[in-house]
Write a protein that holds these residues in place. Structure first.
Motif, short mmCIF file in Angstrom:
data_model
loop_
_atom_site.label_atom_id
_atom_site.label_comp_id
_atom_site.label_asym_id
_atom_site.label_seq_id
_atom_site.Cartn_x
_atom_site.Cartn_y
_atom_site.Cartn_z
N ASP A 98 20.24 12.55 20.75
CA ASP A 98 20.77 12.02 19.49
C ASP A 98 21.17 13.13 18.54
N GLU B 20 22.00 4.69 24.17
CA GLU B 20 23.37 4.32 24.48
C GLU B 20 24.32 4.58 23.31
N ALA B 21 23.81 4.55 22.08
CA ALA B 21 24.67 4.72 20.91
C ALA B 21 25.01 6.18 20.63
N THR B 22 24.21 7.10 21.14
CA THR B 22 24.40 8.51 20.76
C THR B 22 24.59 9.47 21.93
#
Length: 301
Positions: free
Chosen positions: A92, A17-19
């Protein structure tokens, strides 16, 4: 591949979710955009799928599946692809804006009809990476190593010794990917090397010698799991043994790699047959005989 509309991009994602947005935007922001971006959510437990859906771009297709691993996710994306060619991105990592444009230019200039093409990438390690040591700083490396000379055309001999192709730099004919059997879901790592060998056995591979992808190499990367990597070296050797035997110097290098790492991990008995095979290939090689002797001494302890 003369038209950009023939390129499908597959991005496998698991708990990213962060990348994931950065990875997707780096594909959508290409100066020569692809036909579609297929994101395969591999059973994520976080908000990865929700982040993808929130982007609301008609070129993005989200495929959901139970967790099956990165190779299974890539294979699902290939099966969904509509383009004649399939490119791969990791969830990522980041493509630089001219990646597809520059690779298309390489393809247009190719004297043969390649089955695949790839480009260079920059591998970055973070300062907090334990491998950097105290007071470490950002590390950057270019792949493939400039010391590897034969990187374009019929590169099977190169691939027997080393792998210059990272999956997020690869673009391959969709039909050829199906013919060679897609990604091997049984391998724990080195899946890029395995499929590169199979592609190279089918024809020429073109190379763009420019850093067009940024790979963020983290401390928990699977490539740093030595046990899994050794298992995969062995699996690749056995899967492609006839090819390795046709390239004895590469086979010797690979046997040293397997046996030496097993010895360093204290697995002397498991290393022994690989040392014996290396000695049979290189009976008068001082390095081979010395390492084999040291391994035998380790067994006797």
């Amino acid at each position: 591949m003369a038209a950009a509309a023939s390129i499908s991009v597959v991005i496998p994602a698991y708990n990213r979710e962060a990348t994931i947005e950065t990875a997707i935007l780096s594909v959508l922001g290409q100066t020569v955009p692809p036909l579609e971006v297929i994101v395969v959510d591999d059973g994520s437990a976080d908000a990865t799928a929700a982040r993808v859906e929130a982007m609301a771009d008609p070129r993005i297709r989200l495929v959901r599946q139970p967790n099956g691993g990165i190779s299974a996710a890539r294979n699902s994306g290939i099966r969904e692809a509509r383009g004649d060619w399939v490119a791969f991105q990791d969830s990522d990592d980041e493509w630089l804006p001219r990646k597809l444009e520059r690779q298309l230019a390489t393809l247009a200039a190719a004297t043969e009809d390649p089955v695949a093409l790839y480009c260079g990438l920059l591998i970055t390690g973070t300062p907090d990476d334990p491998a950097a040591g105290p007071g470490g700083r950002l590390k950057i490396a270019y792949h493939p190593d400039p010391a590897v000379r034969a990187v374009s055309g019929h590169i099977l001999p190169t691939l027997m010794a080393t792998n210059p192709i990272s999956t997020q730099t690869l673009i391959a004919r969709r039909s050829i990917l199906h013919e060679v059997g897609l990604f091997d879901t049984g391998l724990k790592s080195l899946v890029d090397w395995d499929i590169a060998i199979r592609l190279a056995a089918r024809g020429a591979i073109a190379f763009t010698d420019e850093p067009l992808v940024i790979q963020r190499f983290t401390a928990n990367s699977i490539t740093r799991d030595r046990a899994k990597r050794i298992d995969s070296w062995i699996a690749v050797l056995e899967k492609h043994r006839p090819l390795f035997q046709a390239h004895p110097q590469a086979l010797l290098t690979h046997l040293h790699r397997i046996a030496g790492n097993l010895r360093q991990m204290g697995q002397h008995r498991r290393a022994a047959p690989y040392f014996r095979e290396a000695v049979s290939l290189d009976p008068f090689g001082p390095r081979t005989r010395l390492l084999s002797l040291l391994n035998a001494l380790g067994i006797q302890r």
